[in-house]
Design a protein around this motif. Structure first.
Motif, short mmCIF file in Angstrom:
data_model
loop_
_atom_site.label_atom_id
_atom_site.label_comp_id
_atom_site.label_asym_id
_atom_site.label_seq_id
_atom_site.Cartn_x
_atom_site.Cartn_y
_atom_site.Cartn_z
N VAL A 78 0.80 -1.12 0.08
CA VAL A 78 0.07 -0.02 0.13
C VAL A 78 0.72 1.15 -0.08
O VAL A 78 1.80 1.26 0.85
N THR A 79 0.32 2.28 -0.84
CA THR A 79 0.94 3.70 -0.95
C THR A 79 -0.07 4.35 -0.38
O THR A 79 -1.08 4.38 -0.47
N VAL A 80 0.42 5.31 0.76
CA VAL A 80 -0.56 6.21 1.28
C VAL A 80 -0.15 7.71 0.89
O VAL A 80 0.78 8.06 1.17
N ALA A 81 -1.09 8.26 0.13
CA ALA A 81 -0.81 9.49 -0.63
C ALA A 81 -2.15 10.37 -0.53
O ALA A 81 -2.37 11.38 -1.48
N ALA A 88 -1.61 8.96 8.89
CA ALA A 88 -1.71 8.08 10.03
C ALA A 88 -2.91 7.09 10.12
O ALA A 88 -2.59 5.99 10.17
N ARG A 89 -4.01 7.64 9.85
CA ARG A 89 -5.26 6.72 9.71
C ARG A 89 -5.18 5.63 8.87
O ARG A 89 -5.25 4.47 8.96
N ALA A 90 -4.76 6.24 7.55
CA ALA A 90 -4.77 5.19 6.66
C ALA A 90 -3.56 4.02 6.66
O ALA A 90 -3.63 2.99 6.47
N CYS A 103 4.43 5.37 2.93
CA CYS A 103 3.44 6.63 3.16
C CYS A 103 4.42 7.92 2.67
O CYS A 103 5.45 8.14 3.00
N GLU A 104 3.63 8.79 2.19
CA GLU A 104 4.28 9.80 1.61
C GLU A 104 4.53 10.77 2.81
O GLU A 104 4.22 10.46 4.02
N LYS A 105 5.63 11.76 2.73
CA LYS A 105 5.99 12.57 3.89
C LYS A 105 4.99 13.46 4.17
O LYS A 105 4.17 13.97 3.30
N PRO A 106 4.76 14.23 5.34
CA PRO A 106 5.47 13.68 6.49
C PRO A 106 4.62 12.30 6.78
O PRO A 106 3.60 11.87 6.56
N LEU A 107 5.37 11.39 7.56
CA LEU A 107 4.80 10.22 8.11
C LEU A 107 3.43 10.40 8.91
O LEU A 107 2.51 9.44 8.54
N ALA A 108 3.40 11.51 9.61
CA ALA A 108 2.12 11.71 10.45
C ALA A 108 2.24 13.37 10.79
O ALA A 108 3.18 13.94 10.37
N VAL A 109 1.35 13.59 11.39
CA VAL A 109 1.40 15.24 11.98
C VAL A 109 1.34 15.14 13.37
O VAL A 109 1.62 16.26 13.80
N ALA A 110 1.44 14.10 14.14
CA ALA A 110 1.28 14.12 15.72
C ALA A 110 2.89 12.92 15.91
O ALA A 110 2.51 11.89 15.37
N PRO A 111 3.42 13.24 16.87
CA PRO A 111 4.42 12.19 17.20
C PRO A 111 3.86 10.99 17.79
O PRO A 111 4.63 10.05 17.48
N ALA A 129 8.01 2.30 5.09
CA ALA A 129 8.78 3.25 4.15
C ALA A 129 8.12 4.83 4.25
O ALA A 129 6.87 4.88 4.28
N CYS A 130 8.74 6.05 4.08
CA CYS A 130 8.26 7.36 4.02
C CYS A 130 9.04 7.82 2.93
O CYS A 130 10.24 7.86 2.40
N GLY A 131 8.29 8.71 2.24
CA GLY A 131 8.60 9.55 0.70
C GLY A 131 9.43 10.63 0.78
O GLY A 131 9.12 11.56 0.18
#
Length: 316
Positions: A78-81, A88-90, A103-111, A129-131
């Motif tokens: 899966v790629t999350v874009a 994070a949810r997806a 996962c496209e960057k950023p990995l998430a918006v909360a640590p 992986a992160c983009g």
């Protein structure tokens, strides 16, 4: 900390079935890479807007979904874009289903969300992986092989006004690329961040200038804007033995260190297609052909931590 080396390939299928979450601009980029790369087939596109999913999926021979469970049932990777606030949810849904995730960057918006993704990937035993695809350019240049710790980094990343990616600040949109590169070059931990920023056309920071100090004395200066008059992407890295100056738009560099860099890196596959090489690196990790993707979930979480510290400093 990098992700542990997997002892066996996660998936040995001759052709991996790929799905993309998010049918926007970046989702389109990723979907087309899965069509172009060998050993993988784009089979599904998920979006909460089914018509938008169909508009991307059907011309590429894939099936559109607006049901996440049904989507995950037909894919291997899966790629999350999606917009960043939904990463994070997806990604967590895919990881909990045992699917390797790019996962496209950023990995998430909360640590805490980034930590949850890393933990879920480790529990499932699959790559995350992160983009941060500029890392591919650094590898192609040979910059990550210089055997000296840098003393100073100065990064400028400016873009003209756009309606895209306004769900996050310029730090999480643009600057995080340079933050990832600084962390890839420096082994030490950041200690302090000082700087300024401002909001001019959105609800979050549109320009930021900060200086980060690291435990070993390394200094990183980041200057990013999404309200500039012209695009600019430059970086200068100062070493004890010389300097490397990079123009990411022109794909050129100047090197005064004694360490050779690859002059024709723009002619390499990584230089020509960083996104494609980043996705290919993810697929190699999925197959067990590589011990890790180009940028791991742990590295992306570390970049997020520093990015949020930058936001705090700029807002302060």
């Amino acid at each position: 900390m990098t992700q542990p080396i997997l002892k066996a390939p996660v998936l040995k299928a001759p052709v991996l079935k790929a799905g993309v979450v998010g049918a926007g601009v970046f989702g389109g980029y990723h979907a087309k890479k899965y069509v172009e790369l060998p050993g993988v087939e784009l089979v599904a596109v998920f979006d909460i807007d089914l018509e938008r999913a169909r508009a991307l999926a059907e011309p590429l021979g894939a099936i559109a979904y607006d049901d996440m469970d049904a989507f995950l049932a037909v894919v291997d990777v899966v790629t999350v874009a999606t917009p960043a606030v939904h990463h994070a949810r997806a990604a967590l849904a895919a990881l909990k289903a045992g699917k390797p995730v790019y996962c496209e960057k950023p990995l998430a918006v909360a640590p805490e969300d980034a930590d949850a993704l890393v933990a879920a990937a480790l529990k499932a035993g699959v790559p995350l992986a992160c983009g941060h695809q500029e890392r591919v350019v650094f590898q192609a240049m040979g910059l990550l092989d210089i055997p000296e710790q840098p003393l100073r980094l100065e990064a400028v990343r400016r873009g003209t006004p756009s309606d895209r990616n306004l769900d996050v600040s310029v730090v999480l949109d643009l600057m995080i690329h340079d933050i990832d590169l600084a962390l890839a070059l420096c082994d030490a931990q950041p200690m302090t961040v000082d700087g300024e920023g401002g909001i001019t056309r959105s609800e979050s920071l549109d320009w930021v200038k900060v200086e980060a100090m690291f435990e070993n004395g390394f200094t990183a200066v980041f200057d990013s804007s999404r309200v500039a008059e012209a695009r600019e992407r430059t970086m200068k890295v100062v070493y004890p033995s010389g300097e490397v100056e990079i123009d990411f738009l022109a794909r050129t560099f100047r090197n005064t260190t004694p360490f050779p860099l690859i002059e024709d890196f723009t002619e390499t596959p990584a230089g020509k297609d960083p996104l494609g090489q980043s996705v290919a690196g993810f697929l190699a990790a999925v197959r067990g052909e590589s011990p890790r993707p180009v940028v791991t979930g742990e590295e992306a979480a570390r970049a997020l931590d520093l990015a949020l510290a930058v936001e705090q400093a700029a807002e302060g």
